[in-house]
Design an enzyme around this catalytic site. Sequence first.
Site, PDB file in Angstrom:
ATOM      1  N   HIS A 325      -1.395  -5.384   7.845  1.00  0.00           N
ATOM      2  CA  HIS A 325      -1.919  -5.980   9.074  1.00  0.00           C
ATOM      3  C   HIS A 325      -1.296  -5.389  10.345  1.00  0.00           C
ATOM      4  O   HIS A 325      -1.730  -5.723  11.456  1.00  0.00           O
ATOM      5  CB  HIS A 325      -1.711  -7.498   9.055  1.00  0.00           C
ATOM      6  CG  HIS A 325      -2.563  -8.211   8.054  1.00  0.00           C
ATOM      7  ND1 HIS A 325      -2.343  -8.131   6.699  1.00  0.00           N
ATOM      8  CD2 HIS A 325      -3.646  -9.009   8.205  1.00  0.00           C
ATOM      9  CE1 HIS A 325      -3.246  -8.864   6.059  1.00  0.00           C
ATOM     10  NE2 HIS A 325      -4.047  -9.406   6.950  1.00  0.00           N
ATOM     11  N   ASN A 328      -0.944  -7.130  13.908  1.00  0.00           N
ATOM     12  CA  ASN A 328      -1.770  -8.320  14.062  1.00  0.00           C
ATOM     13  C   ASN A 328      -1.663  -9.313  12.907  1.00  0.00           C
ATOM     14  O   ASN A 328      -2.596 -10.074  12.653  1.00  0.00           O
ATOM     15  CB  ASN A 328      -3.233  -7.898  14.256  1.00  0.00           C
ATOM     16  CG  ASN A 328      -3.451  -7.182  15.571  1.00  0.00           C
ATOM     17  OD1 ASN A 328      -3.234  -7.744  16.633  1.00  0.00           O
ATOM     18  ND2 ASN A 328      -3.850  -5.919  15.501  1.00  0.00           N
ATOM     19  N   LYS A 498       6.563  11.572 -16.345  1.00  0.00           N
ATOM     20  CA  LYS A 498       7.596  12.592 -16.508  1.00  0.00           C
ATOM     21  C   LYS A 498       8.866  12.034 -15.868  1.00  0.00           C
ATOM     22  O   LYS A 498       8.925  11.860 -14.644  1.00  0.00           O
ATOM     23  CB  LYS A 498       7.195  13.904 -15.850  1.00  0.00           C
ATOM     24  CG  LYS A 498       8.239  14.998 -16.098  1.00  0.00           C
ATOM     25  CD  LYS A 498       8.035  16.233 -15.254  1.00  0.00           C
ATOM     26  CE  LYS A 498       9.206  17.193 -15.516  1.00  0.00           C
ATOM     27  NZ  LYS A 498       9.246  18.270 -14.517  1.00  0.00           N
TER      28      LYS A 498
END
Length: 657
Positions: A325, A328, A498
């Site tokens: 977000h 905001n 790996k």
Amino acid sequence: MTSDVLIIGGGAIGLAIAVELKLRGGSVTVLCHDFQAAATHAAAGMLAPDAENIPNPVMGSLCRRSRALYSDWTQKLEDLTGLNTGYWPCGILAPVYQGQGDKLNASTTAHTAQFPYWLNQAAIHQYQPGLGSEVVGGWWYPEDGQVDNRALINVLRTAAESLGVEFKNGIKVEAFLQQQGEVQGVQTNTGVIRAAHYVLATGAWSNELLPLPVSPRKGQMLKVRVPDFIPELPLTRVLFGDNIYIVPRRNRSIIIGATSEDVGFTPHNTPAGIQTLLQQAISLYPQLQDYPIQEFWWGFRPATPDELPIFGTSHCKNLTLATGHYRNGILLAPITAALIADLIWSQKSDPILSNFHYSRFHSQSSTPTSMFTHSANFSKGNIAVKDAIHPVSIDSPLVIAGKTFQSRLMTGTGKYRSIEEMQQSIVASGCQIVTVAVRRVQTKAAGHENLAEALDWTKIWMLPNTAGCETAEEAIRVARLGREMAKLLGQEDNNFVKLEVIPDPKYLLPDPIGTLQAAEQLVKEGFAVLPYINADPMLAKRLEDVGCATVMPLASPIGSGQGLKTTANIQIIIENANIPVVVDAGIGAPSEAAQAMELGADALLINSAIALSQNPPAMAQAMNLAAVAGRLAYLAGRMPLKTYASASSPLTGTIIN
């Protein structure tokens, strides 16, 4: 099952969703690692979709929808708890300075706000006394406002707990446990926790669990207090300037923020950051220079590349995303809660959600349609190579952890001069397994920015690697992230990793103890572990015993191009192994690749020798041919060594005069 919904993240977003779901009849559990670390605690609480003049129209619409919910939403929370959220629709004033171009001209300034008001120099100084002398006008946004973010987060938690939401602080989620496109549970520091549905709302920390492009953006802030000898509040509206905002509270404190720093999770306030804030704030509202400082703090906003949130469905049918977000989070809490609750509880998806789906960062592959055909033709100067070949029918396929591969050459994605050169080389190599450094993709390191889109993962098996990890714990966490990355790219059943544990920065030699520790844990978690190791026959056997899918001994130090320096030990490993042996690191030339395969190695992993050559696609083709030739030579069986000559055309049976 602990609950219908398990929410991971105890900030404003997670708690708002929890409250909304609980009000709709759900049983909800919230897991929080550190309640005080949530970005909500470090915010200023501005509700400013108009003042911020958000350029994206869909985002602007979403923010205004959320602002419209704020009055009723906070009233509902206050009624539930008897506590004050500090919601204050005080309006926001955005002063403009001389020299700011079109901002001075109301008729030419584009605004997304519905009702902005332009105040000229005389009007703005009369409307808000005490502004700096350089202020020559400004915009007034009466619809915007603020909420006391710290009060809000405590009200949300109190409301959630009073409704019966189970809130567990100090719980660190380490990994999602997935199977066949569904989350089976979450691995935590206290064990596995299960639910019917899961919500990821961990803000800036989201990509520690899923390979989402969410990164921390540090913000420093401070608070001053209006002195007691000033009887009335001198400032009753938010001031929103360039790179600075001043947020007055009714309790006489004033919040000043905020820096925006791309420094990862680097903690603490800095003199430079605080000095910048103070200089800008005093320039805008000079009398602040005489107010006592109460507090400094910092926090981490969850930023995405396009600065838009990520929420909605995910690659798992019972996992919903609510993160990213950025600036905001406080503003979007009520609308996020409503949209996510609709999605989970009512299976109702608001059309606006499609604009914020995570898949926007996984655009259609930029790989040419012919990229993964079985033949290729690359030329540079007088070199031309084509028609990759595979072993003839006397060989059986390579099988690792039950998965079958025709090619015995694996390649990497690092060190290439360009993405295009890497794409061409992978085609020329004929490989089917490509190893990818999870951390470099995660951080969009140079050369890895568009890697997810650069290769066709429907045709290549991803081998995520834990490059850059110095401890077993670090490698385990990155391995889990790599598995999620493979799933996001469509390889639902990919549990390969790996394993690299390398604390040595100079020679990059793997840590045998850390590797064994990490391998044991990852095998328990269902990974097919391919450990990178020193050519140590005893360690190779121990790793096989704990359940590793292969062992990958180095031929010589990684990236050195020194060739086979550990031949005797590799031969012992091959002789004693009941799992595939992959020679990894140090191969510099096709002749060395062929030699490694002639020893009886099952496969090779080669990156630097290809990427750093003068013509990587041609070298990739050469390595492919060498791997095939070496394997065929091993299967054919070489002639016995003799200490004497033996004529190729013997005299027996010949005509003699």
